[in-house]
Scaffold this motif. Sequence first.
Motif, short mmCIF file in Angstrom:
data_model
loop_
_atom_site.label_atom_id
_atom_site.label_comp_id
_atom_site.label_asym_id
_atom_site.label_seq_id
_atom_site.Cartn_x
_atom_site.Cartn_y
_atom_site.Cartn_z
N LEU A 1 0.86 -1.19 0.00
CA LEU A 1 0.00 0.00 0.00
C LEU A 1 0.90 1.24 0.00
N TYR A 2 1.10 1.84 -1.18
CA TYR A 2 1.89 3.06 -1.33
C TYR A 2 3.27 2.95 -0.68
N LEU B 1 -13.66 2.02 10.80
CA LEU B 1 -13.55 2.46 9.41
C LEU B 1 -14.83 2.14 8.67
N HIS C 1 -18.97 1.71 2.83
CA HIS C 1 -17.87 1.73 1.87
C HIS C 1 -16.70 2.57 2.41
N VAL C 2 -15.50 2.08 2.20
CA VAL C 2 -14.28 2.81 2.58
C VAL C 2 -13.46 3.12 1.34
N ALA C 3 -12.86 4.30 1.29
CA ALA C 3 -11.91 4.59 0.21
C ALA C 3 -10.62 5.15 0.79
N ILE C 4 -9.52 4.77 0.17
CA ILE C 4 -8.21 5.31 0.53
C ILE C 4 -7.72 6.07 -0.70
N ILE C 5 -7.50 7.37 -0.52
CA ILE C 5 -7.28 8.24 -1.67
C ILE C 5 -6.18 9.26 -1.37
N PRO C 6 -5.15 9.33 -2.20
CA PRO C 6 -4.14 10.38 -2.01
C PRO C 6 -4.80 11.75 -2.22
N HIS D 1 -18.55 7.79 -0.39
CA HIS D 1 -18.11 6.75 0.54
C HIS D 1 -18.52 7.11 1.96
#
Lengths: 234, 234
Positions: free
Chosen positions: B105-106, B145, B151-156, B171
């Motif tokens: 993850l990143y 979370l 719904h979950v989002a991981i966003i830069p 989300h």
Amino acid sequence: MTGILYGIGAGPGDPELLTVKAFRILSESKVIAFPKKRSGEKSYARQIIDAYIDPKEKDMLGLVFPMTKDPVILEREWNKAADAVAEKLESGENVAFVTEGDPMLYSTFIHMKNVLLKKMPDVKTEVVPGISSVNGTAARLNIPLADGDEHVAIIPATDDRDALKRAIEHHDCVIFLKVAKVAALISSVIRELGLEQYAHAVTKVTSEDEVIWTLDEFERAEPNYLTLMVVKKK
Amino acid sequence: MTGILYGIGAGPGDPELLTVKAFRILSESKVIAFPKKRSGEKSYARQIIDAYIDPKEKDMLGLVFPMTKDPVILEREWNKAADAVAEKLESGENVAFVTEGDPMLYSTFIHMKNVLLKKMPDVKTEVVPGISSVNGTAARLNIPLADGDEHVAIIPATDDRDALKRAIEHHDCVIFLKVAKVAALISSVIRELGLEQYAHAVTKVTSEDEVIWTLDEFERAEPNYLTLMVVKKK
């Protein structure tokens, strides 16, 4: 003095994916609580931590969280579970409540804690994060969930075809949870988008019972409740 | 025989959040590789694992991954890092490459592995997942979370105002990474949506240098590179 309630992430399946902190708190806690679907049934969370504890030295507290959406049954059972935990906390024992994956991501700990806090608003809780099945899956598939400016979404599978499609279109990586019930639908959406080679399904990842499927294999398989699907566009 | 390349997640900051597996592989590996931003600079990943290893007994391989988007510099430095790892692997040593959080993850491990695989297509790699800052943050904030159908989002984070807004609208929970550069913009979007009390910013979560901010505090603070923001609608 009232005990502390710990929410402990046991990780996705491999006992070695427990954290050092989870191990320490399990060692130090007299009462180990764990969720199961039915009375008498094996608990996946308990199975993961079994290698680390001697049940004879602990007070093993199995709590039933039934697999139903019936609000009457759920309220009754969550209350029972919270009462059992409250009794231990009030007697001064710390309670280590173990869940598979991470306690803050779709876990029974969230429900139990919410019900418990209504009974004991001042109880001290501490969460020990765990490796979620999402991160466990990326490791086993050797596929980055995201890098650079990419977007990830974690979404429970649904029978809404358009919602499934939009989720894939709007994110670089989508992890669909609990895909067993909508297996045919989700496969057909992935094929329609031409993403066959970018989809993988996984169940009980990192455990001895782990299964990893390509989309072709998934369509011929009988996935279970703990099956998720990763679609990583590249 | 060629060595194995391990991608090891060191977790978000607290050394106790290392997994048992990561600990074992670090103990068994002669070469410990770790990323740093500049030559001579301290490595956050290395700091996390420092308690567990004796650098005198190991071959400590600091690799520079500069903080730039310049493709010429990046290619040159990633190549240098991959060459250093390749040399150890070719000499038969296993290399444990440690990253903060989760390696899939990143993480710098993703880049390094991709460049390395072009030089050594047959090298064996194994990923040991780590607790990501996302899960660490949820634990420390004591905020789920997601639960149920959420719904979950991981966003830069980005400087595109509409994109930030849409992410929150679409989300139940969004984790924005690297918010320092767009701190004012992201705050104003959250205020516009009336979600002030549902936003928290966190840096170096679970470490000794951890800081947790409410939105008010965040707007007066000087967040650093490792700062993320959680917006959990309720």
